[in-house]
Design a protein around this motif. Structure first.
Motif, PDB file in Angstrom:
ATOM      1  N   LEU A   1       3.470  -6.736   4.592  1.00 13.71           N
ATOM      2  CA  LEU A   1       2.498  -6.902   3.638  1.00 13.71           C
ATOM      3  C   LEU A   1       1.232  -6.143   4.260  1.00 13.71           C
ATOM      4  N   LYS A   2       0.914  -6.326   5.396  1.00 13.83           N
ATOM      5  CA  LYS A   2      -0.213  -5.869   6.205  1.00 13.83           C
ATOM      6  C   LYS A   2      -0.274  -4.337   6.067  1.00 13.83           C
ATOM      7  N   ARG A   3       1.047  -3.661   6.372  1.00 13.71           N
ATOM      8  CA  ARG A   3       1.380  -2.138   6.348  1.00 13.71           C
ATOM      9  C   ARG A   3       0.889  -1.635   5.130  1.00 13.71           C
ATOM     10  N   ASN A   4       1.374  -2.271   3.977  1.00  9.56           N
ATOM     11  CA  ASN A   4       1.349  -1.726   2.722  1.00  9.56           C
ATOM     12  C   ASN A   4       0.598  -2.647   1.822  1.00  9.56           C
ATOM     13  N   ARG A   5      -0.811  -2.751   1.740  1.00  9.55           N
ATOM     14  CA  ARG A   5      -1.520  -3.654   0.974  1.00  9.55           C
ATOM     15  C   ARG A   5      -1.340  -3.232  -0.596  1.00  9.55           C
ATOM     16  N   SER A   6      -0.677  -2.242  -1.030  1.00  7.85           N
ATOM     17  CA  SER A   6      -0.689  -1.773  -2.421  1.00  7.85           C
ATOM     18  C   SER A   6       0.600  -2.786  -2.801  1.00  7.85           C
TER      19      SER A   6
ATOM     20  N   ASP B   1       8.159   2.287 -11.070  1.00  8.66           N
ATOM     21  CA  ASP B   1       7.351   1.496  -9.860  1.00  8.66           C
ATOM     22  C   ASP B   1       8.175   1.384  -8.563  1.00  8.66           C
ATOM     23  N   SER B   2       8.011   1.197  -7.721  1.00  7.25           N
ATOM     24  CA  SER B   2       8.573   1.116  -6.238  1.00  7.25           C
ATOM     25  C   SER B   2       9.028  -0.247  -5.866  1.00  7.25           C
ATOM     26  N   VAL B   3       9.902  -0.327  -4.878  1.00  7.85           N
ATOM     27  CA  VAL B   3      10.571  -1.510  -4.277  1.00  7.85           C
ATOM     28  C   VAL B   3      10.867  -1.135  -2.708  1.00  7.85           C
ATOM     29  N   GLN B   4      10.370  -2.013  -1.961  1.00  2.00           N
ATOM     30  CA  GLN B   4      10.692  -1.993  -0.635  1.00  2.00           C
ATOM     31  C   GLN B   4      11.675  -2.992  -0.088  1.00  2.00           C
ATOM     32  N   ILE B   5      12.688  -2.856   0.285  1.00  2.54           N
ATOM     33  CA  ILE B   5      13.584  -3.751   0.707  1.00  2.54           C
ATOM     34  C   ILE B   5      13.509  -4.047   2.421  1.00  2.54           C
TER      35      ILE B   5
ATOM     36  N   ALA C   1       7.797 -10.992  10.196  1.00  3.67           N
ATOM     37  CA  ALA C   1       8.229  -9.729   9.683  1.00  3.67           C
ATOM     38  C   ALA C   1       7.723  -9.358   8.417  1.00  3.67           C
ATOM     39  N   ILE C   2       7.741 -10.605   7.331  1.00  5.39           N
ATOM     40  CA  ILE C   2       7.093 -10.278   5.951  1.00  5.39           C
ATOM     41  C   ILE C   2       5.617  -9.961   5.961  1.00  5.39           C
ATOM     42  N   GLU C   3       4.930 -10.847   6.991  1.00  5.78           N
ATOM     43  CA  GLU C   3       3.401 -10.670   6.902  1.00  5.78           C
ATOM     44  C   GLU C   3       3.136  -9.297   7.474  1.00  5.78           C
ATOM     45  N   GLN C   4       3.755  -8.426   8.545  1.00  2.00           N
ATOM     46  CA  GLN C   4       3.709  -7.013   8.903  1.00  2.00           C
ATOM     47  C   GLN C   4       3.889  -6.139   7.842  1.00  2.00           C
TER      48      GLN C   4
ATOM     49  N   ALA D   1       6.537  -3.625  -5.115  1.00  2.00           N
ATOM     50  CA  ALA D   1       7.313  -4.792  -4.624  1.00  2.00           C
ATOM     51  C   ALA D   1       8.045  -4.898  -3.354  1.00  2.00           C
ATOM     52  N   LEU D   2       8.103  -5.765  -2.823  1.00  4.16           N
ATOM     53  CA  LEU D   2       9.035  -6.070  -1.726  1.00  4.16           C
ATOM     54  C   LEU D   2      10.088  -7.019  -2.111  1.00  4.16           C
TER      55      LEU D   2
END
Length: 339
Positions: free
Chosen positions: A220-225, A197-201, A215-218, A169-170
């Motif tokens: 999500l693109k960097r980490n498609r998981s 599970d994992s969370v990126q802040i 910034a949010i788009e980037q 998750a983000l």
């Protein structure tokens, strides 16, 4: 505690009875001017960190104004244009110098705000902490806290995301120097990490909506998981929704948010979002001013914090929540995803 209350936001009479029942007749003995005549108009200074462009704070302010009308209070409301603890501290100091009967404040930054608030309470001004500061209100001598325990609310979001199958998750923080938002992400991370599970802040600047969306788009693109995103407020919801729309990721990425707006209720109803966590901002403002007025007039206040959330809004109850907000007569933020 797993709150799922769907409380009506303007239940003034019930709140009065509840507050009286929960109060202590001792109050803050020796500090509160408890001998004020019940009918006399009193002054309450309210200083929040609420950014002027954030629609959430319009609801808090409206609730406070309604309580001021109901309880014969002359309310002074101030906040910085953007979240700025130093500017808020200066406003608190200035307000305290005018010696109001009571004050209502937020504490998004303990290090900066504790000293000016403690000076006010030490001078005999009753202070109620609202919205953010549930873990620090006692240390500054405040009477009580009114609002949502944000770490717990973040855990509730984590439970809902995990149940929907989110594993990576983000969590989007749209406002710097606000511990309420960091606590939400911390609780969210705590809940998801407990099951592996994992969370990126991700920190973004909510005052620059298109930059925040980018910034949010980037991320999500960097980490498609990443298959789940939690926004920590209405501004973050706007930017995140825009990013998911741009990437055509609705459905693949589960989406949840904090704080009610027309746009996020619609997103829940049409399946774009899983949930909204509602802390009932109108009630926050209303109850905080009421508690302050009661302490001035009667020397009485609740022993414990008054928790106005978290309440989970899902597809099953979103229409009902929308109607409850409509019943207050306060327009919700319309909003919409950036294009």
């Amino acid at each position: 505690m797993r709150p799922r209350r769907l409380a009506a936001l303007a239940a003034s009479a019930l709140l009065v009875l509840w507050s009286l029942a929960a109060c202590t007749s001792q109050g803050t003995a020796g500090t509160s001017p408890a001998n004020s005549p019940a009918g006399a108009r009193i002054t309450v200074a309210m200083v929040t960190h609420g950014q002027s462009f954030d629609p959430f704070w319009a609801l808090v302010k409206k609730g406070a104004q309604q309580a001021a009308s109901d309880f014969n209070v002359a309310l002074s409301y101030q906040s910085p244009n953007v979240t700025n603890p130093q500017a808020q501290a200066a406003l608190i100091t200035q307000a305290a110098r005018k010696k109001p009967a009571a004050m209502v404040v937020t504490i998004p930054d303990r290090a900066v705000l504790s000293n000016p608030i403690r000076k006010a309470t030490s001078a005999g001004i009753p202070v109620v902490v609202v919205n953010v500061g549930d873990r620090v209100y006692q240390s500054v001598g405040a009477l009580t806290f009114v609002g949502q325990p944000d770490f717990t609310a973040g855990q509730e979001a984590g439970k809902a995301m995990a149940a929907a199958g989110v594993r990576h998750a983000l969590c989007v923080i749209h406002e710097a120097q606000n511990t309420a938002l960091t606590d939400r992400c911390a609780g969210f991370s705590n809940q998801l990490s407990a099951s592996g599970d994992s969370v990126q802040i991700l920190h973004v600047n909510g005052s620059q909506l298109h930059e925040a969306q980018s910034a949010i788009e980037q991320a999500l693109k960097r980490n498609r998981s990443i298959n789940g995103v939690l926004a920590t407020g209405i501004i973050g919801f706007e930017a995140t929704g825009g990013a998911l729309k741009s990437l055509d990721d609705f459905g693949r990425v589960k989406f949840g948010t904090f704080d009610v707006s027309n746009a996020d209720l619609t997103a829940v109803q049409n399946g774009q979002a899983l949930f909204v966590i509602d802390q009932q901002p109108f009630l926050e403002g209303y109850a905080a001013v009421q508690v302050a007025a009661f302490d001035v007039r009667y020397g009485q206040h609740p022993f414990r914090p008054i928790y106005t959330g978290p309440s989970l809004v899902t597809k099953s109850n979103a229409a009902k929540i929308a109607q409850l907000y409509k019943n207050t007569g306060i327009p919700l933020f319309q909003g919409g995803y950036p294009q």
